[in-house]
Write an enzyme that holds these catalytic residues in place. Structure first.
Site, PDB file in Angstrom:
ATOM      1  N   VAL A 126      -1.847  -2.186  -6.855  1.00  0.00           N
ATOM      2  CA  VAL A 126      -2.117  -2.151  -5.285  1.00  0.00           C
ATOM      3  C   VAL A 126      -0.930  -1.372  -4.653  1.00  0.00           C
ATOM      4  O   VAL A 126       0.378  -1.732  -4.804  1.00  0.00           O
ATOM      5  CB  VAL A 126      -2.248  -3.339  -4.590  1.00  0.00           C
ATOM      6  CG1 VAL A 126      -2.862  -3.253  -3.212  1.00  0.00           C
ATOM      7  CG2 VAL A 126      -3.283  -4.271  -5.541  1.00  0.00           C
ATOM      8  N   LYS A 127      -1.449  -0.372  -3.742  1.00  0.00           N
ATOM      9  CA  LYS A 127      -0.260   0.232  -3.184  1.00  0.00           C
ATOM     10  C   LYS A 127      -0.368   0.000  -1.610  1.00  0.00           C
ATOM     11  O   LYS A 127      -1.231  -0.185  -0.998  1.00  0.00           O
ATOM     12  CB  LYS A 127      -0.702   1.922  -3.138  1.00  0.00           C
ATOM     13  CG  LYS A 127       0.567   2.879  -3.296  1.00  0.00           C
ATOM     14  CD  LYS A 127      -0.102   4.108  -3.464  1.00  0.00           C
ATOM     15  CE  LYS A 127       0.963   5.300  -3.514  1.00  0.00           C
ATOM     16  NZ  LYS A 127       0.334   6.658  -3.553  1.00  0.00           N
ATOM     17  N   VAL A 128       0.915  -0.482  -1.333  1.00  0.00           N
ATOM     18  CA  VAL A 128       0.822  -0.977   0.171  1.00  0.00           C
ATOM     19  C   VAL A 128       2.169  -0.206   1.019  1.00  0.00           C
ATOM     20  O   VAL A 128       3.152   0.349   0.162  1.00  0.00           O
ATOM     21  CB  VAL A 128       1.312  -2.489   0.263  1.00  0.00           C
ATOM     22  CG1 VAL A 128       0.313  -3.433  -0.197  1.00  0.00           C
ATOM     23  CG2 VAL A 128       2.878  -2.671   0.042  1.00  0.00           C
TER      24      VAL A 128
END
Ligand code: G3P
Length: 217
Positions: free
Chosen positions: A82-84
């Site tokens: 998951v890219k934040v």
């Protein structure tokens, strides 16, 4: 050094994957737009194709909403990272999502201090953007070197994922400094094979071979 491909174009990923050049894939909202595909569908296809981490980016800006989006993206496949974004809310989301056992890629990193915070929040990957620092007349490679030194000083396990790579020199320099991963567009990875002396040498060999009048097959 691991190679991630920075694209959501399935054909380009497949071509490099067949050659063993793909250890993972990174996407972002701009790359999803460019692909013209639905994010959930195309990300699932990429995850089916590639064994390594596939980064899919949240688009919410508040922590709770980022966490909810991250959980949904993580359900696509076991190899989702998951890219934040590297904001205070993004760090909160990173802490929660990594604590739940998800890989988290903290993106849009432009300073060593941001990279320290991401490591402390449990990021699997930190993505410093080299090309965009070069764009504003600074040296993006200095940031990769600073983060390498700092992470090594303290044994941080977050992997340095050199991003916003525009040139083959960015890849050579990242390798020299010891970035754990580079993510680059397919064209830049393919350009690594090119050298004018290779082309010139091959032309000479082929011209001489022609003169021998021989055939191998
Ligand atoms: O990996 C991040 C990348 O997609 C951004 O690249 O060239 O838009 O700065 P660029």
């Amino acid at each position: 050094m691991k190679f991630f491909v920075d694209t959501a174009e399935i054909d380009a990923i497949a071509e490099l994957n067949d050659l063993g050049m793909v250890d993972g894939v990174t996407t972002n909202p701009s790359l999803i737009l460019k692909s013209g595909r639905d994010i959930l569908e195309v990300t699932r296809e990429i995850c089916d194709l590639v064994d390594g981490p596939v980064s899919a980016e949240v688009v919410a800006t508040e922590a709770e909403a980022m966490i909810a989006e991250g959980r949904k993206l993580a359900q696509i496949a076991d190899n989702i990272a998951v890219k934040v974004p590297l904001t205070w809310d993004g760090l909160k989301a990173c802490k929660v999502l990594s604590g739940e056992g998800n890989m988290v890629n903290v993106t849009l990193c432009f300073s060593a201090n941001q990279a320290i915070l991401a490591a402390k929040a449990g990021a699997t990957f930190i993505s410093p953007f080299i090309g965009r620092l070069d764009d504003i007349n600074t040296d993006g490679m200095d940031l990769i070197a600073d983060i390498r030194t700092i992470y090594d000083n303290y044994g941080f396990e977050t992997q340095i994922l050199a991003a916003s790579i525009r040139t083959v020199n960015h890849i050579t320099e990242s390798a020299r400094i010891g970035a754990d991963v580079i993510t680059a567009p397919p064209a830049v990875i393919k350009a690594m094979a090119s050298h004018p002396l290779t082309d010139k040498g091959l032309a000479t060999f082929l011209a001489d071979w022609e003169k021998t009048g021989q055939k191998i097959l």
